[in-house]
Scaffold this motif. Structure first.
Motif, PDB file in Angstrom:
ATOM      1  N   ALA A 167      25.074 -13.339  12.249  1.00 25.00           N
ATOM      2  CA  ALA A 167      25.386 -14.533  12.025  1.00 25.00           C
ATOM      3  C   ALA A 167      24.266 -15.442  13.426  1.00 25.00           C
ATOM      4  N   GLY A 168      24.577 -15.072  14.205  1.00 27.32           N
ATOM      5  CA  GLY A 168      23.894 -16.087  14.979  1.00 27.32           C
ATOM      6  C   GLY A 168      22.527 -15.642  15.666  1.00 27.32           C
ATOM      7  N   ARG A 169      22.541 -14.444  15.643  1.00 27.94           N
ATOM      8  CA  ARG A 169      20.587 -14.557  14.977  1.00 27.94           C
ATOM      9  C   ARG A 169      20.271 -14.911  13.596  1.00 27.94           C
ATOM     10  N   LEU A 170      21.005 -14.757  12.630  1.00 27.67           N
ATOM     11  CA  LEU A 170      20.384 -15.732  11.515  1.00 27.67           C
ATOM     12  C   LEU A 170      21.021 -16.947  11.721  1.00 27.67           C
ATOM     13  N   LEU A 171      21.259 -17.788  12.515  1.00 27.38           N
ATOM     14  CA  LEU A 171      21.262 -18.752  12.903  1.00 27.38           C
ATOM     15  C   LEU A 171      19.635 -19.412  13.781  1.00 27.38           C
ATOM     16  N   ASP A 182      32.064 -10.284  18.782  1.00 26.27           N
ATOM     17  CA  ASP A 182      31.562 -10.650  19.522  1.00 26.27           C
ATOM     18  C   ASP A 182      31.521 -11.829  20.505  1.00 26.27           C
ATOM     19  N   GLU A 183      31.374 -12.700  19.960  1.00 29.33           N
ATOM     20  CA  GLU A 183      31.528 -14.183  20.581  1.00 29.33           C
ATOM     21  C   GLU A 183      33.105 -14.491  21.293  1.00 29.33           C
ATOM     22  N   HIS A 219      27.621 -21.130   5.876  1.00 29.03           N
ATOM     23  CA  HIS A 219      27.807 -20.938   7.622  1.00 29.03           C
ATOM     24  C   HIS A 219      26.899 -19.757   7.767  1.00 29.03           C
ATOM     25  N   PRO A 220      26.335 -19.154   8.698  1.00 26.92           N
ATOM     26  CA  PRO A 220      25.515 -18.131   8.712  1.00 26.92           C
ATOM     27  C   PRO A 220      26.307 -16.754   8.158  1.00 26.92           C
ATOM     28  N   ALA A 221      27.445 -16.823   8.857  1.00 25.32           N
ATOM     29  CA  ALA A 221      28.121 -16.046   8.180  1.00 25.32           C
ATOM     30  C   ALA A 221      28.435 -15.240   6.244  1.00 25.32           C
ATOM     31  N   ALA A 222      28.689 -16.915   6.257  1.00 16.07           N
ATOM     32  CA  ALA A 222      28.518 -16.523   4.879  1.00 16.07           C
ATOM     33  C   ALA A 222      27.368 -15.927   3.436  1.00 16.07           C
ATOM     34  N   CYS A 223      25.879 -16.530   4.589  1.00 17.64           N
ATOM     35  CA  CYS A 223      25.145 -16.135   3.885  1.00 17.64           C
ATOM     36  C   CYS A 223      24.856 -14.250   4.146  1.00 17.64           C
ATOM     37  N   SER A 230      31.685 -12.718  24.244  1.00 15.38           N
ATOM     38  CA  SER A 230      30.884 -12.386  24.995  1.00 15.38           C
ATOM     39  C   SER A 230      31.222 -13.908  25.766  1.00 15.38           C
ATOM     40  N   GLY A 231      31.964 -14.755  25.229  1.00 11.90           N
ATOM     41  CA  GLY A 231      32.125 -16.159  25.635  1.00 11.90           C
ATOM     42  C   GLY A 231      31.486 -17.255  24.979  1.00 11.90           C
ATOM     43  N   ARG A 232      30.404 -16.620  24.110  1.00 10.94           N
ATOM     44  CA  ARG A 232      29.004 -17.652  23.799  1.00 10.94           C
ATOM     45  C   ARG A 232      29.370 -17.485  22.128  1.00 10.94           C
ATOM     46  N   PRO A 233      28.815 -19.411  21.628  1.00  5.49           N
ATOM     47  CA  PRO A 233      28.171 -19.542  19.999  1.00  5.49           C
ATOM     48  C   PRO A 233      27.675 -18.139  19.516  1.00  5.49           C
ATOM     49  N   PHE A 234      28.203 -17.962  18.253  1.00  3.63           N
ATOM     50  CA  PHE A 234      26.780 -17.550  17.577  1.00  3.63           C
ATOM     51  C   PHE A 234      25.766 -16.549  18.416  1.00  3.63           C
TER      52      PHE A 234
END
Length: 310
Positions: free
Chosen positions: A186-190, A174-175, A282-286, A178-182
């Protein structure tokens, strides 16, 4: 200004191309409908449509809107709204239509400023005075092989004088789009975990160790970490955060210069060049291990306490 959807779509595609976009997604019409929309003359070829596996969304002109063109368009002073190609000649841009079939064609636009640039040494990166300069170099970075497989460089975003800096490992699918981090799951969880500690996303600075996505989201390789680290170190130097949250093994190990596992590093506060650093999962690990969310929440609360005490 015209309300003709064909002119709006052509103008939109040219403008996005001038801004360096390599691909767009139009998912509100079929390939045949888009081809019909763009068909004006035989000498005005349509964009090439490539059906991706899971392309990102981009706004598109609504093909259902039909109205007579505004005659004032002919005298418009804005060169981007003219129907003729620029003097530099056409370049190809890929327009993705979800579920559509490929249709050959080109959209003329100037060369992209995001093309791979000349190699810039770590010493030159470390001498750059502002984040905008670092970002400009990073957007065309050829320092490792990921430059050949990326869609977008994911440099980082947020307040440039943020008290809290979030450092992840590498962009995901996804990043990369889009060129954007998180920005994925995983980004929504972060975002939720940060907000729980009073760190709204808009108040922090977020970046990754790697600025380009490793193929198939594999782990970063040592040469890629080494090639990309100068950007991260300069980001930290320029943002000057009061606390760093390192999410994931590679973020924590890179900044702390260790090979100790994240499970042993988390749970306490470390130091990076005098800046408190709190490592966590990392949120992805969560997402794969939901029980770890509680540990991440505790670590982010630890960062909150560190910030409040400073």
């Amino acid at each position: 200004m015209t309300d003709d959807p064909r002119d709006l779509l052509r103008s939109y595609l040219r403008q996005r191309a001038e801004l360096g976009e390599a691909e767009l997604v139009l998912d509100r019409l079929s390939a045949a409908e888009l081809q019909a929309l763009l068909a004006e003359q035989k000498t005005a070829p349509a964009p090439r449509l490539v059906p991706p596996s899971d392309a990102r969304r981009e706004p598109a002109a609504d093909p259902r809107r039909e109205s007579a063109p505004d005659p004032r368009r002919e005298s418009s002073p804005n060169p981007r709204r003219e129907s003729g190609p620029p003097a530099e000649g056409p370049e190809k841009v890929e327009v993705h239509v979800r579920g559509g079939a490929p249709v050959p064609g080109t959209v003329p636009h100037p060369p992209s400023p995001r093309a791979p640039a000349a190699y810039v040494s770590a010493e030159e990166i470390s001498s750059l005075p502002i984040l905008a300069d670092v970002r400009e170099i990073a957007l065309g970075c050829p320092r490792c092989g990921l430059a050949r497989t990326r869609t977008h460089v994911v440099f980082g975003e947020g307040r440039e004088n943020a008290d809290v800096m979030v450092v992840g490992e590498a962009p995901g699918q996804d990043e990369d789009r889009s060129g954007r981090p998180f920005v994925g799951r995983a980004g929504r969880l972060l975002d939720l975990v940060l907000m729980s500690a009073g760190f709204p996303r808009e108040d922090v600075y977020i970046c990754n160790v790697l600025k380009c996505r490793p193929p198939q989201n594999r782990n970063p390789q040592p040469d890629e970490v080494s090639a990309c680290s100068p950007y991260l170190l300069k980001q930290i130097e320029l943002v000057q955060p009061r606390v760093i949250l390192a999410f994931g093994t590679f973020a924590a190990q890179t900044l702390l210069g260790t090979d100790v596992s994240i499970g042993k590093l988390r749970g306490r506060t470390h130091q990076y060049q005098g800046v408190p650093l709190v490592p966590t999962y990392h949120p992805a690990a969560c997402l794969r291990h939901p029980a770890w969310v509680r540990s991440v929440w505790e670590d982010v609360q630890r960062a909150r306490d560190v910030l409040d005490a400073s």
